[in-house]
Design an enzyme around this catalytic site. Structure first.
Site, mmCIF file in Angstrom:
data_model
loop_
_atom_site.group_PDB
_atom_site.id
_atom_site.type_symbol
_atom_site.label_atom_id
_atom_site.label_comp_id
_atom_site.label_asym_id
_atom_site.label_seq_id
_atom_site.Cartn_x
_atom_site.Cartn_y
_atom_site.Cartn_z
ATOM 1 N N THR A 134 0.825 -1.206 0.000
ATOM 2 C CA THR A 134 0.000 0.000 0.000
ATOM 3 C C THR A 134 0.860 1.257 0.000
ATOM 4 O OG1 THR A 134 -1.565 1.264 1.376
ATOM 5 C CG2 THR A 134 -0.092 -0.218 2.524
ATOM 6 N N ASP A 135 0.275 2.363 -0.450
ATOM 7 C CA ASP A 135 0.975 3.645 -0.367
ATOM 8 C C ASP A 135 1.065 4.165 1.059
ATOM 9 O OD1 ASP A 135 -1.702 4.313 -0.033
ATOM 10 O OD2 ASP A 135 -1.794 5.743 -1.682
ATOM 11 N N GLU A 136 0.287 3.591 1.971
ATOM 12 C CA GLU A 136 0.283 4.084 3.353
ATOM 13 C C GLU A 136 1.609 3.846 4.071
ATOM 14 O OE1 GLU A 136 -3.256 3.680 5.731
ATOM 15 O OE2 GLU A 136 -4.415 3.042 3.978
ATOM 16 N N TYR A 160 -1.778 -0.490 11.053
ATOM 17 C CA TYR A 160 -1.944 -1.137 9.755
ATOM 18 C C TYR A 160 -0.755 -0.865 8.848
ATOM 19 C CZ TYR A 160 -3.200 -1.446 4.840
ATOM 20 O OH TYR A 160 -3.166 -1.708 3.490
ATOM 21 N N LYS A 164 2.241 -3.403 7.330
ATOM 22 C CA LYS A 164 2.518 -3.589 5.907
ATOM 23 C C LYS A 164 3.967 -3.215 5.579
ATOM 24 C CE LYS A 164 0.215 -4.675 2.977
ATOM 25 N NZ LYS A 164 -0.017 -6.032 2.384
#
Length: 366
Positions: A134-136, A160, A164
């Site tokens: 993810t970009d997060e 989260y 990741k």
């Protein structure tokens, strides 16, 4: 011809990828491994159940022995890893599941892949472990910051995104230390069919249909880059076909929208659909605001969540230049398809929201 193991293939993005792959590559075999937790849904895969090249296995990615047996028995050459806990709000209130699935689950898969593909009598050179991230993991941006590139330093801000980020690093380490053939893709916010109704876009649609409040965190000016889910599947396809081993690729939608503007756009689309189709008022009599073209009245501002990242934006230049990736859907075309899908698939989202699907799962997999 490839044989794929798709983890989390009954989830939102995983299921859309399975549909995409079996349609585009009808000779390939796809084995789906999914634990069928709250976000995994066999109804997402009904359309492929009769396909002889599709197999479903109910199981957990933390079960290394199971994964090893699937890799061997099905002669798997490509593992596409979607399985993850992914809802930021849930990670704030219950981070343990995110650590277990996203970190330990990825580690278990890597160990299984290394044992089968690298540690046997014959090294299987043609393997690929593709990790979907993810970009997060990159953290947050200000309104004027340049978009995230593959060289942006990791700075996760939620349990989260931290989980990741850890899994991304493990995948990288297994390539550089052991020679596992890996690629990783970091995507922006996905939307489209089969999206679990707790996420923003499906939540707005279903809440309008129930005439419920449309909750907006803080001032609603959090910005996200929205990617239609089939464009994400297409991007992963390009990485699998032509991506360089050991590389990361950003996959974005070129669609930055503030949350409040997303909500307003969806509200207008739903109102337009109700105005065009009188049957909708009969099917959704609770949707008074939509029937009366007053959905804006449902918008309600609520306290912002802790550590809420302000802006995400993906720079997919590397993926564009190396692999020829360009999203096929604009936000306008993609969101119209998404609204239409939810209006036409009430049974799917109602069964998710009322818990009847989970009751069925509990009965099937005691």
């Amino acid at each position: 011809m490839k044989t794929l193991l798709v983890t989390g293939g009954a989830g939102f993005i995983g299921a859309n990828f399975v549909h995409y792959w079996l349609e585009k590559y009808p000779e390939d075999k796809v084995v789906v491994l999914d634990a069928l937790t709250y976000a995994g849904n066999m109804a997402n895969l009904v359309s492929v159940e009769s396909n002889p090249n599709y197999t479903f296995v109910h199981g957990n990615i933390c079960d290394q022995a199971l994964v090893e047996s699937l890799l061997v028995e099905n002669s798997i050459d490509t593992l596409v890893h979607f399985a993850a806990e992914s809802h930021v709000d849930r990670s704030i209130t219950g981070p343990d599941a995110f650590i277990e699935t996203n970190i330990m689950g990825t580690y278990s898969l890597l160990k299984a892949a290394k044992k089968v593909w690298l540690d046997g009598d014959t090294v299987f050179d043609g393997h690929r472990f593709h990790h979907v991230s993810t970009d997060e993991v990159y953290g947050t941006l200000s309104a004027t910051d340049p978009a995230f590139t593959e060289d942006t330093a990791y700075a996760p801000n939620s349990p989260y995104s931290a989980s990741k980020a850890a899994s991304d690093h493990l995948v990288r380490a297994y390539h550089h230390t052991y020679g596992l053939n890996v690629t990783t893709s970091n995507c922006s916010n996905n939307y489209g069919p089969y999206h679990f109704p707790e996420k923003l876009i499906p939540l707005v649609i279903t809440n309008i249909l129930h005439n419920k409040d449309l909750p907006i965190y803080g001032d609603g000016q959090q910005i996200r880059d929205w990617l239609y889910v089939e464009d994400h599947a297409y991007g992963i396809d390009l990485v699998l076909q032509n991506g360089r081993i050991g590389e990361n690729y950003n996959i974005g939608g070129n669609n930055e929208w503030a949350n409040i503007d997303i909500v307003k756009a969806i509200s207008v689309l739903v109102e337009q659909e109700f105005a065009k189709n009188v049957e909708l008022a009969e099917r959704f009599p609770q949707a008074r605001a939509a029937i009366e073209s007053n959905t804006a009245s449902l918008i309600t501002y609520v306290t912002d969540r802790p550590g809420h990242d302000r802006r995400y934006a993906i720079d997919a230049t590397k993926t564009n230049n190396e692999l020829g990736y360009q999203p096929k859907e604009s936000f306008e075309t993609g969101i119209a398809k998404t609204v239409a899908w939810y209006l036409n698939n009430e049974q799917w989202w109602q069964s998710v929201m009322d818990g009847s699907y989970q009751n069925w799962i509990a009965a099937q997999y005691k």
